[in-house]
Write an enzyme that holds these catalytic residues in place. Sequence first.
Site, PDB file in Angstrom:
ATOM      1  N   ASP A 115       0.844  -1.197   0.000  1.00  0.00           N
ATOM      2  CA  ASP A 115       0.000   0.000   0.000  1.00  0.00           C
ATOM      3  C   ASP A 115       0.879   1.247   0.000  1.00  0.00           C
ATOM      4  O   ASP A 115       0.578   2.250   0.673  1.00  0.00           O
ATOM      5  CB  ASP A 115      -0.965   0.000   1.194  1.00  0.00           C
ATOM      6  CG  ASP A 115      -2.103   1.010   1.033  1.00  0.00           C
ATOM      7  OD1 ASP A 115      -2.204   1.642  -0.044  1.00  0.00           O
ATOM      8  OD2 ASP A 115      -2.882   1.181   1.987  1.00  0.00           O
ATOM      9  N   PRO A 143      -3.816  10.173   4.763  1.00  0.00           N
ATOM     10  CA  PRO A 143      -3.417   8.829   5.177  1.00  0.00           C
ATOM     11  C   PRO A 143      -2.526   8.144   4.154  1.00  0.00           C
ATOM     12  O   PRO A 143      -2.743   8.260   2.941  1.00  0.00           O
ATOM     13  CB  PRO A 143      -4.760   8.100   5.317  1.00  0.00           C
ATOM     14  CG  PRO A 143      -5.693   8.846   4.420  1.00  0.00           C
ATOM     15  CD  PRO A 143      -5.244  10.271   4.422  1.00  0.00           C
ATOM     16  N   GLY A 144      -1.502   7.451   4.636  1.00  0.00           N
ATOM     17  CA  GLY A 144      -0.647   6.676   3.749  1.00  0.00           C
ATOM     18  C   GLY A 144       0.813   6.735   4.143  1.00  0.00           C
ATOM     19  O   GLY A 144       1.273   7.698   4.759  1.00  0.00           O
TER      20      GLY A 144
END
EC number: 3.5.2.3
Length: 465
Positions: free
Chosen positions: A336, A354-355
């Site tokens: 991811d 997010p990430g």
Amino acid sequence: MTGTDGTGTPAATDQYPPTGRLAPAASGEVLLSGVLVYGEGEPTDVLVRDGVIASMTPTADGRPEGLSADADILGLDGQVLLPGLVDMHVHLREPGREDTETIATGSAAAARGGFTAVFTMANTSPVTDNPSIAEAVWHKGQATNLCDVHPVGSISRDLAGGELTEFGMMAESDAKVRMFSDDGKCVHDPLLMRRAIEYARGLDVLLAQHCEEPRLTEGAVAHEGPTAARLGLRGWPRVAEESIVVRDAIMARDYGGRLHICHASTEGTVELLRWARAQGIPVTAEVTPHHLILTDDRLETYDGVNRVNPPLREDRDVAALRQALVDGVVDCVATDHAPHGSEEKCCEFDRARPGMLGLETSLALIARIFVLDGDRDWRFVARVMSERPAEITRLPGHGRPLAVGEPANLCVVDTGRTWTARGAELASKARNTPYEGMDMPVKVSTTLLRGRVTCRDGEVDGVTA
């Protein structure tokens, strides 16, 4: 070359576009000298000729017969030879956010991480919801020639969750899209998801679901638990993920097709996957390295680098996910990989995007958890980071056995070389690694794509990314 997708179905290797039209397999010879195949046995000389493994002979027997004078000889004594890694879930941001990542810089990060194939998600700008964008991504990946970049098409137009995209047109395009996902958003409308499953079944393509019931996560930025409560952060309950997992598993049972669960993150999801497998439902799942090693304890600093979707959970979730990967209930590791600019991370936690980055650190983390600190071997690493993702995506030429006659999509791991993760030293344009300053126990030294060295001594080889 054929395999199965884990449900007994033969892999349809002719469904993908032929690789190498812009980036042909290497001609000539490369000798990987002194490697340990799957980390086992005696040192072996692996000769790669014209893009395939030509011979595998004990190093003690001397150089292979017929080795050409101009062969590229790499001394890799005692290093571990694995099939090239395959990542089912990355974000390369092109088109639209080339300030944070491009196909070229993401491919460079992939090569340095040991990857020979990646699947890049559809939440680009514009969204990859039509053949022209999918083809642009595919051709750019081939021209970059550092790893095979396969575009993932979106399930709904513009990721809006209102109407389905033309799966068939993307599947028949030059890119031959074989996976569809609205990742970053959940297909939360059950009727739309049912139609998607039925449509995908007819085309024999894979649906990858981001499991999140949005009515349960509105405004949520952290795992719902004691840490979020103490820090004053709005919580994201486990049930938001698990309710979609079970809903879609039942739909896959009743309407057919292949379903893949993105970034499983909870103990309950593991139990639901175990139940689905017992029912014979064709559902597979991935887990990220950060959900296998980090917990919501990291949020104490309010550092936006630790915000991720789904959120970091608790120790019991980490333990359940690790065991599920060992048991095969969760099939594979996917990074991811999600690059973001500093302005999107260096801000209030609830405003951070997010990430996390993942391509260059993932193998070292999996090796630490399961091989160095656990009781798994390097064949396990090959299974969860190469073989299973290639099987699930039915990707030809990747995740293949290390044997004579197989394509030379390979990576070599130096188990004697430690390094420290520094965002500024990664190949990605972005710097948002949660592992800043963390010592990594092993390093990918060499990666080969169709017999061509793309990473040499830990650095991208011969290509400007």
